[in-house]
Design a protein around this motif. Structure first.
Motif, PDB file in Angstrom:
ATOM      1  N   LEU A 381      70.250  22.755 -31.315  1.00  0.00           N
ATOM      2  CA  LEU A 381      71.557  23.382 -31.087  1.00  0.00           C
ATOM      3  C   LEU A 381      71.506  24.392 -29.945  1.00  0.00           C
ATOM      4  CD1 LEU A 381      72.647  23.906 -34.801  1.00  0.00           C
ATOM      5  CD2 LEU A 381      73.663  22.314 -33.169  1.00  0.00           C
ATOM      6  N   SER A 382      70.410  25.117 -29.836  1.00  0.00           N
ATOM      7  CA  SER A 382      70.309  26.096 -28.747  1.00  0.00           C
ATOM      8  C   SER A 382      70.287  25.389 -27.395  1.00  0.00           C
ATOM      9  CB  SER A 382      69.055  26.962 -28.928  1.00  0.00           C
ATOM     10  OG  SER A 382      67.870  26.212 -28.714  1.00  0.00           O
ATOM     11  N   LYS A 385      73.806  24.216 -26.685  1.00  0.00           N
ATOM     12  CA  LYS A 385      74.640  25.363 -26.289  1.00  0.00           C
ATOM     13  C   LYS A 385      74.590  25.579 -24.782  1.00  0.00           C
ATOM     14  CE  LYS A 385      75.300  30.308 -27.178  1.00  0.00           C
ATOM     15  NZ  LYS A 385      74.850  31.480 -27.964  1.00  0.00           N
ATOM     16  N   GLU A 386      73.443  25.352 -24.169  1.00  0.00           N
ATOM     17  CA  GLU A 386      73.299  25.521 -22.723  1.00  0.00           C
ATOM     18  C   GLU A 386      74.194  24.545 -21.953  1.00  0.00           C
ATOM     19  OE1 GLU A 386      69.204  25.050 -21.800  1.00  0.00           O
ATOM     20  OE2 GLU A 386      68.537  26.666 -23.130  1.00  0.00           O
ATOM     21  N   GLU A 388      77.109  23.255 -23.141  1.00  0.00           N
ATOM     22  CA  GLU A 388      78.501  23.601 -23.455  1.00  0.00           C
ATOM     23  C   GLU A 388      79.428  22.375 -23.531  1.00  0.00           C
ATOM     24  OE1 GLU A 388      79.742  26.514 -20.612  1.00  0.00           O
ATOM     25  OE2 GLU A 388      78.672  28.132 -21.625  1.00  0.00           O
ATOM     26  N   PHE A 430      76.420  27.768 -36.395  1.00  0.00           N
ATOM     27  CA  PHE A 430      76.445  27.574 -34.946  1.00  0.00           C
ATOM     28  C   PHE A 430      77.856  27.263 -34.455  1.00  0.00           C
ATOM     29  CE2 PHE A 430      76.487  24.639 -31.360  1.00  0.00           C
ATOM     30  CZ  PHE A 430      75.710  25.309 -30.411  1.00  0.00           C
ATOM     31  N   ASN A 434      80.206  29.687 -31.939  1.00  0.00           N
ATOM     32  CA  ASN A 434      80.398  29.200 -30.574  1.00  0.00           C
ATOM     33  C   ASN A 434      81.773  28.580 -30.329  1.00  0.00           C
ATOM     34  OD1 ASN A 434      77.620  29.422 -29.036  1.00  0.00           O
ATOM     35  ND2 ASN A 434      77.142  28.834 -31.141  1.00  0.00           N
ATOM     36  N   TYR A 436      83.583  26.340 -32.050  1.00  0.00           N
ATOM     37  CA  TYR A 436      83.866  24.951 -32.421  1.00  0.00           C
ATOM     38  C   TYR A 436      84.566  24.935 -33.778  1.00  0.00           C
ATOM     39  CZ  TYR A 436      80.585  23.532 -28.746  1.00  0.00           C
ATOM     40  OH  TYR A 436      79.959  23.344 -27.552  1.00  0.00           O
ATOM     41  N   LYS A 458      86.153  22.262 -29.476  1.00  0.00           N
ATOM     42  CA  LYS A 458      86.877  23.409 -28.946  1.00  0.00           C
ATOM     43  C   LYS A 458      88.370  23.122 -29.117  1.00  0.00           C
ATOM     44  CE  LYS A 458      83.200  25.469 -26.957  1.00  0.00           C
ATOM     45  NZ  LYS A 458      82.733  26.833 -27.211  1.00  0.00           N
TER      46      LYS A 458
END
Length: 531
Positions: A381-382, A385-386, A388, A430, A434, A436, A458
């Protein structure tokens, strides 16, 4: 092995998955025969009776610390079940659970006659069985007795009828023994779905699905009817020719409906060459009226199938949503599950899609993959995240019967994933942190820890087709091998289905038959008749 003996086959598809949810690693065999006292083995003493049969409509009150008895002795350790005997009488249900020790426990409940209210009878049966299995195993299932694919559909339909959220929550609790967490999630998602569909005349519209049953390789967990395209150029061309024939033949079937969403799935549509994609997309665009299309989505799926020229072909033809699915960002996991791509290729494919102008990209991950830990999921997940992405779909691993993971078992150097519920909690956190929002949910049989799949996005980037197919709110015209067309009759809550054959060679060889069957089916549906 657990043997289930049923006096009637009417609720087989409800009983089997419920038992399997409690005992996922056990082989389960179902048979039907008249239940008699001789079907129950002898044991010392009389079987325990936790309570007298309840009258229809009478509350089923179980204390948290209730213990069933086996013969005259209390069950103190988690026992192994060998047989479940279910006797379905007209207005009463009797269940006996036989342990490997030879002891047995039994309980019964009264309910409305099955001929009077089939749904109430089924739910009473599942509640009784659930409570017995829960007490014996010491386990509680987060979804209670709910075993269907679409648990949010209940909330959606109840909201449509003007039922309050509190009443819906109580219904999930009492009727299905569902946890508050899952019930509230269903209500939240159903509310969002209704909001997203509020400005679409979906009752008078339809969606189009095009199936491309080819992939670069077959994943360890996959059970979809797809084929490795490598070295099968002739088969791919034959399939595309037959698919084009079906597209052209079915183009005018809904003259009074507007096309709202188009979805290319599979398989992996981007397994096709850029030239093949361009021709196929062009055929669809020339045959169908796209003036009312809100979403045109293509499952790019496998990063190793994505190239600049393929993305250009998608963009030229108006595709406005794609999926790039890593499933995991752990190199060892990708190799183990048969994904012939690297983490670097995921990043490269995503970058190419951004350069091509795609501003609505979804990414799929799977929790519960062999060998993975909650820490691995957090790391995946990290890395996501980068990038997006606009959407994130979290799938819980489901061990499908036809998947290599089920037929061949885990590779020698692999281990079963642990902490799958913790993994799901990590993804929920997460998504919330973020931006979502959950917008659709569905479940499958044999899911790890009896969990679910959740689609997040989003705001304004939700997948319209996903909502329409999961809530079964709209007619879907499905073309290609294994594609299932659904005609929805919204006024009387009825759905009629017709499917194409799964085999690619059968599909190409019988394409005229597939077209003729579907044309006849749709003609009857359009005039209101049943198949």
């Amino acid at each position: 092995m657990i043997e289930i003996i049923l006096s009637d086959s009417i609720f087989d598809n409800d009983i089997y998955p419920l038992v399997k949810a409690f005992y996922p690693s056990e082989e389960i065999k179902t048979e039907h025969r008249t239940v008699t006292d001789s079907a129950i083995p002898c044991a010392d003493g009389e079987p325990g009776e936790p309570g007298e049969p309840r009258e229809p409509g009478e509350p089923e009150v179980y204390k948290e610390d209730i213990s069933y008895t086996a013969g005259n002795s209390m069950i103190s350790e988690i026992p192994v079940i060998s047989r479940i005997i279910i006797d379905m009488l007209i207005d009463r249900i009797k269940i006996t659970i036989v342990l490997q020790t030879g002891e047995y426990v039994k309980d019964s409940t009264k309910t409305l006659p099955v001929t009077e209210d089939k749904s109430a009878y089924k739910n009473a049966l599942k509640r009784l069985l659930y409570r017995m299995l829960s007490c014996i195993s010491g386990r509680k299932l987060p979804w209670g007795t709910l075993t269907g694919i679409r648990p949010t559909k209940l909330a959606y339909d109840m909201l449509d009828r003007g039922i309050t959220c509190e009443e819906i929550l109580n219904h999930y609790r009492e009727e299905y023994l569902c946890s508050d967490e899952k019930a509230l999630m269903c209500i939240q998602i159903a509310q969002r779905e209704r909001q997203l569909l509020s400005d679409i005349d979906y009752k008078n519209g339809y969606s189009l699905y095009i199936g491309i049953p080819f992939c670069p390789s077959t994943c360890l967990y996959c059970s979809f009817p797809s084929y490795n395209a490598k070295g099968r150029e002739g088969l791919v061309n034959d399939y595309l020719n037959a698919l084009e024939r079906e597209i052209i033949a079915m183009a005018g079937c809904f003259r009074d409906k507007k096309l709202n969403a188009v979805y290319f799935g599979g398989g992996t549509p981007t397994t096709l060459t850029a030239k093949q994609l361009d021709k196929l997309l062009g055929t669809v665009k020339s045959c169908f009226d796209f003036s009312s299309v809100r979403e045109f989505c293509v499952e790019a799926g496998r990063p190793d199938s994505i190239t600049q020229d393929k993305l250009a072909a998608l963009k030229i033809h108006g595709v406005n949503r794609i999926a790039i699915n890593p499933q995991s960002m752990q190199p060892g996991t990708l190799q183990l599950i048969g994904r012939n791509h690297t983490v670097s290729q995921v990043r490269e494919a995503f970058g190419l899609a951004r350069e091509a102008g795609f501003d609505n990209i979804n990414m799929d991950i799977i929790i519960g993959l062999p060998g993975e830990t909650p820490e691995d999921v957090a790391d995946t997940l990290s890395q996501i995240k980068e990038l997006e992405p606009e959407g994130l779909t979290v799938h819980t691993l489901a061990l499908k019967r036809a998947a290599r993971l089920n037929t061949q078992g885990l590779p020698a150097d692999a281990r079963q994933a642990e902490g799958v519920s913790e993994m799901l909690d990590i993804t929920i956190k997460f998504a919330k942190e973020n931006g979502y929002l959950p917008y659709y949910l569905y479940r499958q049989k044999n899911m790890a820890d009896n969990l679910e799949n959740i689609g997040y996005a989003k705001k304004g980037r939700e997948g319209l087709y996903n909502i329409l197919i999961m809530e079964e709110k709209q007619t879907i015209l499905a073309l290609g091998a294994a594609a299932i067309t659904k005609y929805v009759f919204p006024d009387n809550n009825r759905i009629e289905r017709i499917d194409n054959v799964k085999s690619i060679t059968d599909y190409t060889g019988r394409i005229e038959e597939m077209i003729s069957r579907k044309q006849l089916f749709l003609a009857k549906c359009i005039t209101g008749g049943k198949q």
